[in-house]
Design a protein around this motif. Structure first.
Motif, short mmCIF file in Angstrom:
data_model
loop_
_atom_site.label_atom_id
_atom_site.label_comp_id
_atom_site.label_asym_id
_atom_site.label_seq_id
_atom_site.Cartn_x
_atom_site.Cartn_y
_atom_site.Cartn_z
N VAL A 1 0.68 -1.29 0.18
CA VAL A 1 -0.33 0.21 -0.06
C VAL A 1 0.82 0.84 -0.13
N ASN A 2 0.49 2.60 -0.59
CA ASN A 2 1.19 3.78 -0.94
C ASN A 2 0.47 4.84 0.09
N LEU A 3 1.20 4.99 0.86
CA LEU A 3 0.25 5.58 2.26
C LEU A 3 0.97 7.18 1.95
N SER A 4 1.92 7.35 0.77
CA SER A 4 2.09 8.68 0.94
C SER A 4 1.10 9.26 -0.37
N GLN A 5 1.95 10.80 0.02
CA GLN A 5 0.62 11.46 -1.22
C GLN A 5 1.56 11.90 -2.63
N GLU A 6 2.61 10.57 -3.21
CA GLU A 6 3.18 10.20 -4.02
C GLU A 6 3.04 9.36 -4.72
N PRO A 7 2.73 9.41 -6.12
CA PRO A 7 2.62 8.48 -6.89
C PRO A 7 4.20 6.69 -6.21
N PHE A 8 4.18 6.03 -6.99
CA PHE A 8 5.18 4.77 -6.74
C PHE A 8 5.46 4.12 -7.49
N THR A 9 6.86 3.82 -8.46
CA THR A 9 7.21 3.02 -9.41
C THR A 9 7.06 2.25 -9.38
N LEU A 10 7.13 0.73 -9.42
CA LEU A 10 7.23 -0.33 -9.07
C LEU A 10 7.71 -1.06 -10.28
N ARG A 11 9.00 -1.87 -10.32
CA ARG A 11 9.72 -2.56 -11.58
C ARG A 11 10.37 -3.83 -10.79
N ARG A 12 10.15 -4.55 -11.80
CA ARG A 12 10.50 -6.24 -12.21
C ARG A 12 11.76 -5.83 -11.67
N GLY A 13 12.13 -6.71 -10.34
CA GLY A 13 12.46 -7.24 -8.86
C GLY A 13 13.53 -6.94 -8.28
#
Length: 149
Positions: free
Chosen positions: A100-112
Motif C-alpha cells: 500500500v502507498n501511504l504517501s502523497q506521491e505515486p510510487f513506481t514499482l519495477r521488476r526485481g
C-alpha cells in the motif's frame, strides 16, 4: 536450521529473479522481489498484491512471515497491509506482498524491486482450554493504551 523449499512459479521467464537469500550473517529476513513485467505505479492510498514469482514449502512447525521493508516505508511510504502476512506450512501457492502507498506521491514499482522480506519462524500450537474465570493480573482487562504512553 529449517530447510525452505522454493519453486519458481514462472521458471521459463526470460529475466529470472534471484532466489531469496540472507544478505548478512545475522539477517532475520530474506528479501522478496516483485515478479512483474515492466513497471507498475501505485497511486497514493492504492494497494496491490505484488507477485513474488515464488511458491514455498515450509517444514511442519514453521510459518513464513511476510514483513515490510523499512527503507521503503521510511523513504517512500510503502508498507504492507496484513502485516505480517502469514504463510502456513501447508500453503503451496504463489507468495504475494500486499503493498500500500501511504504517501502523497505515486510510487513506481519495477521488476526485481525488493518489496518485502520473508522471515521463517517456529510456530507453537496451543491446546485450547475453556474456563469460566481467567487468573487475575495487575493489568486486568486494560488495553488500548491503558499501560501509559
Amino acid at each position: 536450521m529449517a530447510t525452505l523449499q522454493v519453486r519458481r512459479v514462472r521458471p521459463d521467464h526470460p529475466d529470472p529473479l534471484p532466489l531469496p537469500r540472507y544478505e548478512t550473517a545475522q539477517a532475520a529476513g530474506m528479501d522478496l522481489r516483485a515478479d512483474i513485467d515492466g513497471e507498475r505505479t501505485l497511486r497514493p492510498l492504492e494497494r496491490l498484491a505484488v507477485p513474488t514469482g515464488l511458491a514455498i514449502a515450509l517444514p511442519p512447525g514453521y510459518e513464513g512471515q511476510v514483513r515490510p521493508r523499512s527503507g521503503l516505508a521510511l523513504k517512500h511510504g510503502i508498507t504492507l497491509l496484513n502485516s505480517p502476512g502469514t504463510i502456513d506450512a501447508d500453503y503451496r501457492g504463489e507468495v504475494h506482498a500486499v503493498l500500500v502507498n501511504l504517501s502523497q506521491e505515486p510510487f513506481t514499482l519495477r521488476r526485481g524491486d525488493r518489496v518485502a522480506q520473508l522471515v521463517v519462524a517456529p510456530v507453537t500450537v496451543a491446546e485450547i482450554q475453556e474456563v469460566a474465570v481467567l487468573d487475575a493480573t495487575p493489568r486486568g482487562e486494560g488495553g488500548f493504551g491503558s499501560t501509559g504512553r
